[in-house]
Design an enzyme around this catalytic site. Sequence first.
Site, PDB file in Angstrom:
ATOM      1  N   TRP A  56       0.742  -1.173  -0.069  1.00 34.91           N
ATOM      2  CA  TRP A  56       0.091   0.017  -0.069  1.00 34.91           C
ATOM      3  C   TRP A  56       0.995   1.430   0.056  1.00 34.91           C
ATOM      4  O   TRP A  56       0.585   2.306  -0.846  1.00 34.91           O
ATOM      5  CB  TRP A  56      -0.851   0.137   1.248  1.00 34.91           C
ATOM      6  CG  TRP A  56      -1.686  -1.061   1.019  1.00 34.91           C
ATOM      7  CD1 TRP A  56      -1.862  -2.048   2.032  1.00 34.91           C
ATOM      8  CD2 TRP A  56      -2.845  -1.338   0.167  1.00 34.91           C
ATOM      9  NE1 TRP A  56      -3.139  -3.036   1.635  1.00 34.91           N
ATOM     10  CE2 TRP A  56      -3.522  -2.662   0.512  1.00 34.91           C
ATOM     11  CE3 TRP A  56      -2.992  -0.874  -1.228  1.00 34.91           C
ATOM     12  CZ2 TRP A  56      -4.600  -3.132  -0.387  1.00 34.91           C
ATOM     13  CZ3 TRP A  56      -4.031  -1.315  -1.810  1.00 34.91           C
ATOM     14  CH2 TRP A  56      -4.720  -2.604  -1.465  1.00 34.91           C
ATOM     15  N   ASP A 112      -1.542   7.166   5.833  1.00 35.45           N
ATOM     16  CA  ASP A 112      -2.767   6.268   5.600  1.00 35.45           C
ATOM     17  C   ASP A 112      -3.024   5.553   6.864  1.00 35.45           C
ATOM     18  O   ASP A 112      -2.047   4.365   7.230  1.00 35.45           O
ATOM     19  CB  ASP A 112      -2.228   5.485   4.459  1.00 35.45           C
ATOM     20  CG  ASP A 112      -3.240   4.324   3.959  1.00 35.45           C
ATOM     21  OD1 ASP A 112      -4.460   4.073   4.717  1.00 35.45           O
ATOM     22  OD2 ASP A 112      -2.763   3.418   3.071  1.00 35.45           O
ATOM     23  N   LYS A 155     -11.820  -1.404   7.348  1.00 37.44           N
ATOM     24  CA  LYS A 155     -11.044  -2.197   8.051  1.00 37.44           C
ATOM     25  C   LYS A 155     -11.435  -2.033   9.665  1.00 37.44           C
ATOM     26  O   LYS A 155     -11.174  -2.747  10.239  1.00 37.44           O
ATOM     27  CB  LYS A 155      -9.503  -1.805   7.807  1.00 37.44           C
ATOM     28  CG  LYS A 155      -9.020  -1.681   6.431  1.00 37.44           C
ATOM     29  CD  LYS A 155      -8.740  -3.134   5.901  1.00 37.44           C
ATOM     30  CE  LYS A 155      -8.282  -3.269   4.508  1.00 37.44           C
ATOM     31  NZ  LYS A 155      -7.758  -2.201   3.968  1.00 37.44           N
TER      32      LYS A 155
HETATM   33  C1  LIG Z   1      -6.824  -1.958   2.415  1.00 39.56           C
HETATM   34  C2  LIG Z   1      -5.941  -0.648   2.362  1.00 39.56           C
HETATM   35  C3  LIG Z   1      -5.894   0.218   1.413  1.00 39.56           C
HETATM   36  C4  LIG Z   1      -6.712  -0.021   0.046  1.00 39.56           C
HETATM   37  O1  LIG Z   1      -7.852   0.555   0.355  1.00 39.56           O
HETATM   38  P1  LIG Z   1      -8.955   0.578  -0.601  1.00 39.56           P
HETATM   39  O2  LIG Z   1     -10.175   1.249   0.060  1.00 39.56           O
HETATM   40  O3  LIG Z   1      -9.279  -0.455  -1.355  1.00 39.56           O
HETATM   41  O4  LIG Z   1      -8.593   1.720  -1.616  1.00 39.56           O
HETATM   42  C5  LIG Z   1      -4.804   1.254   1.433  1.00 39.56           C
HETATM   43  N1  LIG Z   1      -4.154   1.079   2.536  1.00 39.56           N
HETATM   44  C6  LIG Z   1      -4.375   0.300   3.503  1.00 39.56           C
HETATM   45  C7  LIG Z   1      -3.218   0.449   4.799  1.00 39.56           C
HETATM   46  C8  LIG Z   1      -5.104  -0.736   3.530  1.00 39.56           C
HETATM   47  O5  LIG Z   1      -5.099  -1.738   4.556  1.00 39.56           O
END
Ligand SMILES: *Cc1c(COP(=O)(O)O)cnc(C)c1O
Length: 357
Positions: A100, A167, A191
């Site tokens: 990511w 993020d 998540k």
């Molecule tokens: C799942 C995840 C993403 C991607 O998220 P989307 O909503 O599918 O774009 C990005 N960063 C992290 C840390 C993630 O766990």
Amino acid sequence: MKHNFGAGPCILPQEVFKEASNAVLNFNDTGLSILEISHRSKEFEEVIAEAERLVRELLRVPQNYSILFLQGGASQQFAMVPMNLLKEGGKAAYLDTGVWASKAAKEASKIGKIEIVASSSDSNYNYIPKNFEIPSDVDYFHYTSNNTIYGTEVFDKPKTNVPTVVDMSSDIFSRDIDVSEYDLIYAGAQKNMGPAGVTLVIVKDEILGKTSRIIPSIFDYHAHIKAASMYNTPPTFAIYTSLLNLRWLKAKGGITVMEQENIIKARALYDEIDRNPFFKGTAAKEDRSRMNVTFVMETPELEAEFLALSKERNLIGIKGHRSVGGFRASIYNALTLSSVNALVDAMKEFEDSKNKA
Ligand SMILES: *Cc1c(COP(=O)(O)O)cnc(C)c1O
């Protein structure tokens, strides 16, 4: 009862599922479904206002930060962040701690210049790089606080005097943070906040408006702030379900109570991984995530057998991501200690059965 260790979309509290399904049939005794009411109705305006209020309260978000509910997932933020924060001819610094993080850097490199300040790709991202330098002439520094795939987590924000973007998709609301240390926080909801379809953005207002780039409105944080997350039709049901989850979190006692539970859950599982001679953790001990616990077997040939036992014991979603292999147990806020104990029991049962054989 199923124990859902899936990495995302993932478990939410059972009472949230129940309330959300009631609202699909009859939202707040309006005789209408939450799915059919206007996003401009008084009812929905109350939903989004309360969701924002709860985010602000639970995370103690200062008044000079805006809170947005957007679409496009964390992946859209990979592009929106550089579009809005990279000055023309400017540069951004990225910490590479996994898929990511490197996707975020790659998207930014389509908008402007980037510099990777450190990377743990040399050992399949099983640790968090330390002691790297962040140049002071960059427009911002970006990192991923929890690496969902590799089971590593950054608990202390790296020190820097440039704006910091993080993020937090997979650890937001799992532990106490000081929002004022950050300039922009984003998180895909699926998540730890709610269902897929909504993305939370918390942005310090003063970092915006510094680029002369022309930004299409849908990707412009200002346009969304001005419209209070209603620049276009927001994902109403995902926001409503997130609100139910935030209410649940508040009723539990908020983030500090949640964090204590998460520490206990993670410790129970890591202790068993370290004790049980059949299993071993994949992440460096000091960087072990409290949300995604990655582990493999000493004898990889036995993994299919343990997976089969897990299935019999109703343990769902523990197969590891293909880039790490083995197992990954995601133990987000809504996953209970008794579900963690069910996994620990299965690991012990596996050990006993092998020792008897
Ligand atoms: C799942 C995840 C993403 C991607 O998220 P989307 O909503 O599918 O774009 C990005 N960063 C992290 C840390 C993630 O766990």
